[in-house]
Write an enzyme that holds these catalytic residues in place. Structure first.
Site, short mmCIF file in Angstrom:
data_model
loop_
_atom_site.label_atom_id
_atom_site.label_comp_id
_atom_site.label_asym_id
_atom_site.label_seq_id
_atom_site.Cartn_x
_atom_site.Cartn_y
_atom_site.Cartn_z
N HIS A 117 -5.32 -3.00 -8.28
CA HIS A 117 -5.36 -1.54 -8.36
C HIS A 117 -5.43 -0.96 -6.95
O HIS A 117 -5.93 -1.61 -6.02
CB HIS A 117 -6.60 -1.09 -9.14
CG HIS A 117 -6.48 -1.28 -10.63
ND1 HIS A 117 -7.09 -0.43 -11.53
CD2 HIS A 117 -5.82 -2.19 -11.37
CE1 HIS A 117 -6.81 -0.81 -12.75
NE2 HIS A 117 -6.05 -1.89 -12.69
N GLU A 165 -7.33 1.32 -5.63
CA GLU A 165 -8.68 1.47 -5.05
C GLU A 165 -9.22 0.14 -4.53
O GLU A 165 -9.81 0.09 -3.46
CB GLU A 165 -9.66 2.01 -6.10
CG GLU A 165 -9.31 3.39 -6.63
CD GLU A 165 -8.51 3.37 -7.93
OE1 GLU A 165 -8.75 4.24 -8.78
OE2 GLU A 165 -7.64 2.47 -8.09
N CYS A 173 -10.49 3.83 -13.11
CA CYS A 173 -10.87 3.11 -14.33
C CYS A 173 -12.29 2.57 -14.15
O CYS A 173 -12.89 2.70 -13.09
CB CYS A 173 -9.89 1.96 -14.58
SG CYS A 173 -10.06 0.61 -13.38
N CYS A 219 -12.56 0.07 -11.11
CA CYS A 219 -12.51 0.70 -9.80
C CYS A 219 -13.72 1.59 -9.56
O CYS A 219 -14.26 1.62 -8.45
CB CYS A 219 -11.21 1.48 -9.63
SG CYS A 219 -9.79 0.36 -9.60
#
Length: 162
Positions: free
Chosen positions: A56, A58, A86, A89
């Site tokens: 992801h 992040e 999410c 993260c």
């Protein structure tokens, strides 16, 4: 304290990162981490490309920022992200002790900065972040809706070919 102009500049860079994801057929999510008014790390979604759940935007940026600062603690940092984080993260942001999260668009189905849950500001945890929502929201939302619209059209065309 960052001025609105400066915040928009940082979010525009996060949007540029999201566009990099879109170019490689990834869901366009991007982020930057800012320390002392400078971008110290960038990240964009690469889940399908890397075949990795952890790829992801992040998490990529947090890894780079930690390396740059030489510490897992990212106190004094602000993360600008085009889509509400999410649970994974949001958890990483809390673990990294990031001071502030600036979000472009919210994610009603999976967001953990207020949509489904707010993991960033739970008083039971030993760290809470400051939160700002809706930074360049229209542009961030459009990036995602255009991506999914194009994806649906592409799938329809492929069905007609078969």
């Amino acid at each position: 304290m960052e001025h609105m102009e400066q915040k928009e500049k940082f979010m525009k860079e996060a949007i540029r990162q999201a566009r990099k994801a879109a170019k490689i057929d990834e869901v366009p999510i991007g982020c930057v981490i800012v320390y002392e008014d400078k971008i110290i790390a960038r990240g964009y979604n690469r889940r399908n490309t890397d075949k990795n759940t952890l790829a992801h935007a992040e998490l990529s940026a947090i890894r780079k920022a930690s390396k740059k600062l030489g510490d897992w603690r990212l106190e004094g940092c602000t993360i600008y992200v085009t889509l509400e984080p999410c649970q994974m993260c949001a958890g990483a942001i809390v673990q990294a002790r990031i001071d502030k999260v600036v979000i472009g668009s919210m994610n009603p189905k999976a967001g953990c900065a207020g949509s489904v849950l707010n993991l960033l500001q739970m008083s039971a945890f030993n760290h809470q972040t400051e939160l700002e929502r809706g930074m360049l929201e229209e542009e961030c939302s459009r990036l995602l809706s255009d991506f999914f619209k194009n994806l649906r059209e592409k799938k329809r065309r492929e069905k007609k070919i078969i």
